[in-house]
Design a protein around this motif. Sequence first.
Motif, short mmCIF file in Angstrom:
data_model
loop_
_atom_site.label_atom_id
_atom_site.label_comp_id
_atom_site.label_asym_id
_atom_site.label_seq_id
_atom_site.Cartn_x
_atom_site.Cartn_y
_atom_site.Cartn_z
N ALA A 209 -20.29 -4.11 -19.18
CA ALA A 209 -20.79 -3.86 -20.53
C ALA A 209 -22.30 -3.73 -20.56
CB ALA A 209 -20.33 -4.99 -21.45
N ILE A 210 -23.03 -4.66 -19.86
CA ILE A 210 -24.49 -4.57 -19.94
C ILE A 210 -24.99 -3.35 -19.19
CG2 ILE A 210 -24.85 -7.05 -20.26
CD1 ILE A 210 -25.84 -7.14 -17.36
N GLY A 211 -24.23 -2.88 -18.19
CA GLY A 211 -24.65 -1.68 -17.48
C GLY A 211 -24.39 -0.42 -18.29
N SER A 212 -23.30 -0.46 -19.05
CA SER A 212 -22.91 0.73 -19.79
C SER A 212 -23.80 0.93 -21.02
CB SER A 212 -21.45 0.58 -20.21
OG SER A 212 -21.12 1.52 -21.15
N ASN A 213 -23.99 -0.12 -21.80
CA ASN A 213 -24.86 -0.02 -22.97
C ASN A 213 -25.36 -1.40 -23.32
OD1 ASN A 213 -26.02 0.25 -25.48
ND2 ASN A 213 -24.61 1.88 -26.10
N ARG A 214 -26.59 -1.64 -22.95
CA ARG A 214 -27.17 -2.97 -23.06
C ARG A 214 -27.18 -3.45 -24.51
NH1 ARG A 214 -30.85 -6.21 -20.09
NH2 ARG A 214 -32.32 -7.12 -21.55
N LEU A 215 -27.58 -2.56 -25.40
CA LEU A 215 -27.71 -2.94 -26.80
C LEU A 215 -26.34 -3.24 -27.40
CD1 LEU A 215 -29.82 -3.29 -28.98
CD2 LEU A 215 -29.42 -0.92 -29.66
N ALA A 216 -25.37 -2.37 -27.11
CA ALA A 216 -24.02 -2.59 -27.63
C ALA A 216 -23.47 -3.91 -27.10
CB ALA A 216 -23.11 -1.44 -27.23
N ALA A 217 -23.74 -4.19 -25.81
CA ALA A 217 -23.27 -5.45 -25.22
C ALA A 217 -23.90 -6.63 -25.93
CB ALA A 217 -23.59 -5.47 -23.73
#
Lengths: 334, 332
Positions: A209-217
Motif C-alpha cells: 500500500a505505501i509503495g502504491s500510493n503513500r497518501l492513500a495508504a
Amino acid sequence: MSAATEALGRRRVGVGEAVTSWIRRSPWIVALIGLLVVFFAITKMLVPNYGAPGVQALGISILPNALAAVAQAIVVISGGIDLSVGSMMALTSVVSAVLMKGQSDIFAVGVVLGTLALGVLLGAINGALIVATRVPDIVVTLAMSFVWAGVALLIIHTPGGGAAPWLMETIRGPLVSEWIPRGLVVLAVLVGAIWIPLRRSNLGLSLFAIGSNRLAAFRSGVPVDRMKIVSYALTGLFSSLAGLALTANTGNASPVPGPYTLESIAAIVLGGVSLAGGRGGVVGPILAVAVLYLIRIDLQFIGINPNFGTVVQGVILIGVVMLGSFLALRRVRP
Amino acid sequence: MTSVGTGTAERNPWLTRATWRRILRDQPLIPLSGLLIALVIVLQLVQPGIVTASWAGVIVRQAVPLAILAGCQTLAMLTGGIDLSVGAVASMAAFVMATLVNGQGPVVAVLAGLGVALAAGVVTGVGIGVFKVHPLIMTLGMSLVVLGLVAVYQLAMVLSGVVIPDPILWLGSETSFGFLPNSLFLFVPLSAVIVLGLRRSGYGRLLFAVGDNAIAARLAGVRIWQVLIVLYTLSALLAAIAGFLIAGLNKTASPALVESAVLPSVAAAVIGGTSILGGRGGFAGTIVGALILTLLTTLLTTLNMPEAMRQVLFGAIIVVVAAAYTRVTGEA
C-alpha cells in the motif's frame, strides 16, 4: 479430510483451473520461466555435457545474488530503493566471518542469529534516517552505502575470517537428487518462511500500500513512517542473509562490496517489480537472477573477453530498465 | 550593533531563526564560507604553521578537479537527476588521452579523450531524456559499460605507454609565482561561465525550470528531453576536463583514476546547497563545498585517520548536511 477437501473445493474448482488462472495472473513470471528454459537450452547447446554439476554450481552461485534481489524487491515494492544492499552484505559477511573463525559450531549458531539481527538493525537505521530526515531514499542509502562499507573496512582490511563447516555444508552440494542443489532449497525455504507469510499478512498488504500510493495508504490508516522503517529492516534482514551466503560460499569474507547492489536493481526490474513501487513480487527477481547468471556463463563459454561481461551487464541493466519504462509508458496510455 | 545587551535575540532581527533560515536557504555561501574559515583555523591549531600561501595553493590544486566533478553533479541535480558516471567517464577520457599521446600527438589525444566522453554523455542523455530511464540507474549502468570498455581498450593498447602531455602536466600540477596553481587559469573562466550561465542564460533557467516542476516546464513548451541530452553531454565533457586535470596532478592515468572522487563530488554539491530534488542550488556554493571537503580530508589525514574512517565520515556528513538543508528549506 473429506470435509476439508470439500471446503476447499467450494472455493477452488480444480488444480488445472487454478494453474491456468495463475498463469493468466502472472504473465511476467511465465515469460521469465520461458526465458530461463531458453537460456538453459542455449547453455546445453554450447556445452553438450552441461548437466547436474552445472545446476549445482548455479545453485551456489546465485544464492547471494538472489537474496540481494529479494532484499531490493521488498524495499522497491514499498516505494523506496536501497543502494546500500551490497555494503550491508559486505558488513554482515565480515562480521559473521570474523566472529565465527575458529569457534565451535554452537557459537556459530549464535553468530548467525546475531548477524541476522545486525542486518535488521542496519536496515532499520537506513529507514529511520530516511523517515527522520525526509531526505530522498537514494541520497540516504547512497551515503549509508559508504558508511557500511567503511565500517566493514575498519573491521578487516583484507579478506579474512572463517565460516563454520555446517554453514558451508548447508548451501553446498545436492539434496536427495543431484539435480536439486541445496542452495536453491535454502533459498526456497528462506523465502517461503519469511516472505510468503508476510505477503499474506496485514503487514505485507501495508508494504504494497505505501509503495502504491503513500497518501492513500496514510488516509486508510496505515502507519506510513513505521512501515517504511519495517520495509528497510526487512531489506537489511535479507541483505544479511545474502552476506551469510557469501561467507558460507567462500569460507571467508571480503570487506569490499561486490557488484550486488547494481545487479539486484537489474534483477528486480527484469523480474517485474515496478521501480515506482507497489507492484511485483520476489519470485520474478529470483528467476531474473538465474537468467542473468546463465547469460554470464554463456558469454564465458563463447569465449568472449571477460571484460565485456561488465559491458554486457551494464547494457542489460540499462536495456531492462528502458524496456520496463517503455512498457510502463504503454500501460499508462494505451 | 552599538546596543548589545540582554534580549538581543528578540530585538535584533539579525539573529532570529527565520533570518538564519533565509540566509541558509538563499545565501548558503555565507555560512559555508564561515565553515571554511573555521576549518582553516582548526587545521592551524592542530598543526601550527601549516597554513601558508603555498599550502593554500596545494589545497586549491586538489580542490579544482573535485569542484569540476561536483559541477557535473550540480547541473544534474538542478534537474532532479544525479550523474554517477562522472568517475568512469573522467577516467576513460584521461586514459584514452594518455595512451594516444605517443602515437598521435597531444592535440589529437586530448580531442579523442573529449570525443569519447562526448559519446558517453550523449548515450546517457538519450537514455535519460528519451527513454526516461531513472538518471541514477542510467548513469550507474553507463559507468559499468564505460569501465568494461576501458578494460577491453587497455588490453588492446597494452604496448603504447601512458604519457601525460606537458601542457596537461603544467595545468594539473605546476604553480606560477610559487603559490598560484595553474589549474586556476582553466578553472576561473570555466566556473565563471557555469555560474553566469546558470543565472543568466536561457539554458540555465531551463535546468532550474525542469528540476523545479517538470510538468509545468513541459506545459510551458520546454522540450525536456533536449535539455537532458545537452545536460548529460555537458556533464561528461566537464568530467573529461576534470579527468585531464587529475591525470596531470597525479602524473599518470589509469582506468580507475577518478573512481574514488564520485561520492565526494556528490557530497560537495550537497554541502554547497544544491538540492538533490532539483530546482535549487548553484555552482558557487559547490566550489566552496569542494574546498571544505578537501580541507576536511587534509584534516583527517593530519589526524592519521584511516581511509575507511574517512568513508564513514563522508557518508555521515552527506546525510547530516542533506538533512539540515531539507529541514531549513522545508522541502519534503
